[in-house]
Design an enzyme around this catalytic site. Structure first.
Site, PDB file in Angstrom:
ATOM      1  N   ARG A 256      15.370  -3.605 -13.426  1.00 24.13           N
ATOM      2  CA  ARG A 256      14.916  -2.613 -12.459  1.00 24.13           C
ATOM      3  C   ARG A 256      16.032  -2.474 -11.431  1.00 24.13           C
ATOM      4  NH1 ARG A 256      13.684  -2.487  -6.605  1.00 24.13           N
ATOM      5  NH2 ARG A 256      12.010  -0.985  -6.295  1.00 24.13           N
ATOM      6  N   LEU A 257      16.502  -1.266 -11.179  1.00 22.48           N
ATOM      7  CA  LEU A 257      17.652  -1.006 -10.323  1.00 22.48           C
ATOM      8  C   LEU A 257      17.156  -0.538  -8.962  1.00 22.48           C
ATOM      9  CD1 LEU A 257      19.768   0.978 -12.951  1.00 22.48           C
ATOM     10  CD2 LEU A 257      19.710  -1.501 -12.565  1.00 22.48           C
ATOM     11  N   ASP A 258      17.426  -1.325  -7.942  1.00 22.62           N
ATOM     12  CA  ASP A 258      16.899  -1.066  -6.605  1.00 22.62           C
ATOM     13  C   ASP A 258      17.563   0.157  -5.969  1.00 22.62           C
ATOM     14  OD1 ASP A 258      15.326  -2.002  -4.215  1.00 22.62           O
ATOM     15  OD2 ASP A 258      17.343  -2.119  -3.365  1.00 22.62           O
ATOM     16  N   GLU A 295      14.621   2.670  -9.275  1.00 25.65           N
ATOM     17  CA  GLU A 295      13.857   3.059  -8.091  1.00 25.65           C
ATOM     18  C   GLU A 295      14.646   4.186  -7.435  1.00 25.65           C
ATOM     19  OE1 GLU A 295      12.252   1.468  -3.766  1.00 25.65           O
ATOM     20  OE2 GLU A 295      14.044   0.608  -4.658  1.00 25.65           O
ATOM     21  N   ASP A 320       7.068   7.258  -6.996  1.00 25.40           N
ATOM     22  CA  ASP A 320       6.420   7.087  -5.694  1.00 25.40           C
ATOM     23  C   ASP A 320       5.476   8.233  -5.375  1.00 25.40           C
ATOM     24  OD1 ASP A 320       7.272   4.604  -4.922  1.00 25.40           O
ATOM     25  OD2 ASP A 320       8.825   5.300  -3.548  1.00 25.40           O
ATOM     26  N   ASP A 321       5.742   9.440  -5.901  1.00 26.58           N
ATOM     27  CA  ASP A 321       4.847  10.557  -5.612  1.00 26.58           C
ATOM     28  C   ASP A 321       3.435  10.275  -6.118  1.00 26.58           C
ATOM     29  OD1 ASP A 321       6.958  11.867  -4.475  1.00 26.58           O
ATOM     30  OD2 ASP A 321       6.761  13.688  -5.673  1.00 26.58           O
ATOM     31  N   ILE A 395       3.225  -2.582   0.057  1.00 23.80           N
ATOM     32  CA  ILE A 395       2.409  -3.562   0.786  1.00 23.80           C
ATOM     33  C   ILE A 395       3.246  -4.226   1.876  1.00 23.80           C
ATOM     34  CG2 ILE A 395       1.047  -5.685   0.616  1.00 23.80           C
ATOM     35  CD1 ILE A 395       0.559  -4.974  -2.339  1.00 23.80           C
ATOM     36  N   GLY A 396       4.367  -4.807   1.479  1.00 26.62           N
ATOM     37  CA  GLY A 396       5.152  -5.629   2.389  1.00 26.62           C
ATOM     38  C   GLY A 396       5.775  -4.877   3.546  1.00 26.62           C
TER      39      GLY A 396
END
Length: 600
Positions: A256-258, A295, A320-321, A395-396
């Site tokens: 997973r690429l941030d 991401e 995210d949408d 959340i965080g």
């Protein structure tokens, strides 16, 4: 063995190996590279000394007082943390037990997991001992948050340094291998979150070696990682090598690429295209899929469009949408980026379920401009988009790290699960979500630099005070209690109401695995209906229809228009007891409830 390091601006480079300082020579075939041959074994400590090593940073035992010994940029292990010497790792010594053929994304169910808080112990071995829970749950891929070293013991991992190494308090390289081997033995693939857009503010020694960063571009973290300025060929090779090493040496199943939208890269051939090309080549060599999941907040389908069709060629991207529409529909929140979805959240949710992106060339009030690009739903498989109700970020990055379970009823949590797990996208859960964990997941750090620790603490409190929070109510990231509060409570799954919700997640995941309509990649075939005022939404996937009632009153949902001639409806799964629609085609759904129906 061969020791090598890229240090293009150095006049001399020394290798300190097991306390003995040796001279390194220039590599005549590679500009800026220095090499030395020396006998070494697994665990031997070493580091590099640039231009005589003047200074007080780094180790000094055995090499002269004040000698600045730097860790290897490509270090595979940092036993004493990012500022200590590196250690040799012989990957061939590990005995893998599982014969693993790999697992691709189509039909997958992902589970995001943070090693440091999945258990109280916060280690790979403790987490591995809990993997049986995930196998029983039915997920297919464990998506680990970053595991690169960072100062201190506890943190999210996004301020990691030493991009080829594994955080020692988690268990180091051997611990990660044991975790992956255990997961594979249970039939679980393992993905890893990697961060290429920045390094942490402490323990980052790369600038001493060369132009790993550039002032040509600026990011939220300062100078950008150098992907397009002079010297960027070697920086790209450094990042590519790190990514491939995770996949090869640790037998990981993908990355997973941030935040790829923050990669400042003006070159014609982008770093992401290079990475996807290299990963695909390694996958062909190893004979197993190695998906790359981005991401990105760009809402750009080119991110996952194949390279041969003019895209970047990554295999999936977080959506995210979908999350924002779902969150707004569930909670009614409208602050920040939720404002774009809050006017008609059910309509926004229906749009994302059928079009992937809500912002596909539409105006974004949050950004003050138009945003996004349409997805060609006739050619783009739905599994290229990852859908979720909760993630570590969502959340965080809230003031108190509160999960949906802190505000929603079990019924609404069940509705969220139904929308994620029966929807068209590759579903992803955040650890503990499956039983409605009541533990928060808060922002925590363990910076060893007192000034940096205070800057992080005060900065976070200022940030949320500007949004109306009392600063003293914001958890102190440096307080060990903040991390401890964020650890899962493994007593909860056997208790109510958690046990009922966990059984619901298991049922939905089993249905997704058993019913082809639920992992059909055809976005164009999804049909939706909704009522904003009554707060219900229904959609059709093949012979299946899914309906959720987010309202506080029973809902009457007309399904007759979508029924096949002569077909009879049957309830496949329901949160609350519900009758299938009668001859009138009307579904009567209890409040805060959901159902999966079939007419096949």
């Amino acid at each position: 063995m061969l020791f090598e390091v890229w240090a293009p601006d150095a006049d001399s480079v020394g290798l300190r190996l097991s306390g003995e300082l040796r001279t390194m020579g220039r590599d005549p075939g590679r500009d800026g590279w220095w090499t030395a041959e020396a006998e070494a074994s697994d665990g031997d400590r070493y580091g590099f000394v640039l231009d005589g090593g003047d200074g007080e940073e780094g180790g000094s035992d055995g090499g002269g007082a004040g000698l600045r010994v730097l860790p290897d940029p490509r270090s595979r292990r940092q036993p004493d943390g990012p500022d200590g010497e590196s250690a040799v790792v012989d990957h061939s010594l590990f005995e893998w037990r599982s014969d693993w053929a790999g697992r691709g994304l189509p039909g997958a169910v992902l589970y995001e997991l943070h090693i440091g808080t999945y258990t109280d112990e916060g280690t790979f071995d403790a987490a591995a001992a809990r993997l049986g829970h995930l196998a029983e749950l039915g997920v297919t891929h464990v998506s680990l948050m970053p595991v690169c070293p960072f100062p201190g013991t506890h943190g999210w991992g996004y301020e990691g340094v030493s991009l080829w190494a594994v955080h020692e308090p988690y268990g180091g390289p051997e611990g990660l291998k044991r975790f992956v081997d255990t997961a594979h033995g249970l039939g679980l693939a393992v993905l890893l979150d990697v961060v290429h857009n920045h390094l942490g503010p402490s323990g980052n020694h790369l600038p001493a070696f060369g132009p790993y960063f550039t002032e040509t571009h600026h990011t939220p973290w300062g100078a950008a990682v150098n992907l397009d300025a002079p010297g960027s060929d070697e920086v790209r090779a450094f990042l590519l090598g790190s990514a491939l090493a995770w996949l090869r040496d640790y037998r990981l199943d993908g990355l997973r690429l941030d935040a790829v939208h923050t990669l400042a890269d003006g070159r014609a051939l982008t770093f992401l295209e290079e990475l996807s090309t290299a990963a695909d080549a390694l996958a062909a060599e190893l004979g197993r899929p190695l998906p790359l999941i981005a991401e990105s907040d760009l809402c750009d389908p080119r991110t996952t469009t194949p390279r041969e069709s003019g895209g970047i060629g990554l295999h999936a991207q977080w959506n995210d949408d979908f999350h924002h529409a779902l969150h707004t529909a569930l909670t009614g929140e409208s602050q920040g980026y939720y404002a774009d979805f809050a006017e008609a959240p059910l309509a926004a949710l229906a749009k994302t379920v059928t079009s992937a992106f809500f912002h596909n060339g539409t105006y974004s009030s949050f950004r003050g401009r138009t945003h996004g690009r349409p997805v060609d739903i006739t050619r783009t498989p739905a599994h290229r988009f990852v859908g979720y109700a909760q993630t570590h970020d969502q959340i965080g990055n809230r003031a108190l790290g509160d999960r949906l379970s802190a505000a929603l009823s079990p019924g609404l949590l069940a509705c969220a699960a139904a929308l994620v797990l029966t929807g068209p996208f590759t579903p992803m859960l955040f650890m503990g979500e499956e039983w409605g964990a009541r533990t928060p997941w808060q922002f925590f750090t363990d910076h060893t630099d007192p000034e940096l620790a205070e800057a992080v603490r005060s900065g976070r409190r200022r940030e949320f005070a500007a949004h109306g929070w009392v600063s003293d109510d914001i958890p102190d990231p440096q307080d060990p209690a903040t991390r401890n509060r964020s650890c899962l409570d493994w007593n909860e799954p056997s208790q109510e109401p958690h046990a009922r919700l966990l059984a619901w997640y298991r049922e939905l995941i089993a249905l997704r695995r058993a019913l082809p309509d639920l992992h059909d990649p055809d976005l164009a075939s999804v049909r939706t209906a909704h009522d904003e005022q009554a707060r219900w939404l229904a959609y059709r996937r093949g012979d299946l229809r899914i309906a959720v009632n987010l309202g506080e009153k029973p809902a009457t949902i007309p399904l007759g228009g979508g029924r096949r001639r002569g077909g009879g409806d049957r309830v496949v799964a329901a949160w609350e007891p519900v009758e299938a629609p009668g001859a009138d085609g009307l579904l009567r759904l209890p409040p805060e409830s959901c159902v999966v129906l079939t007419d096949g």
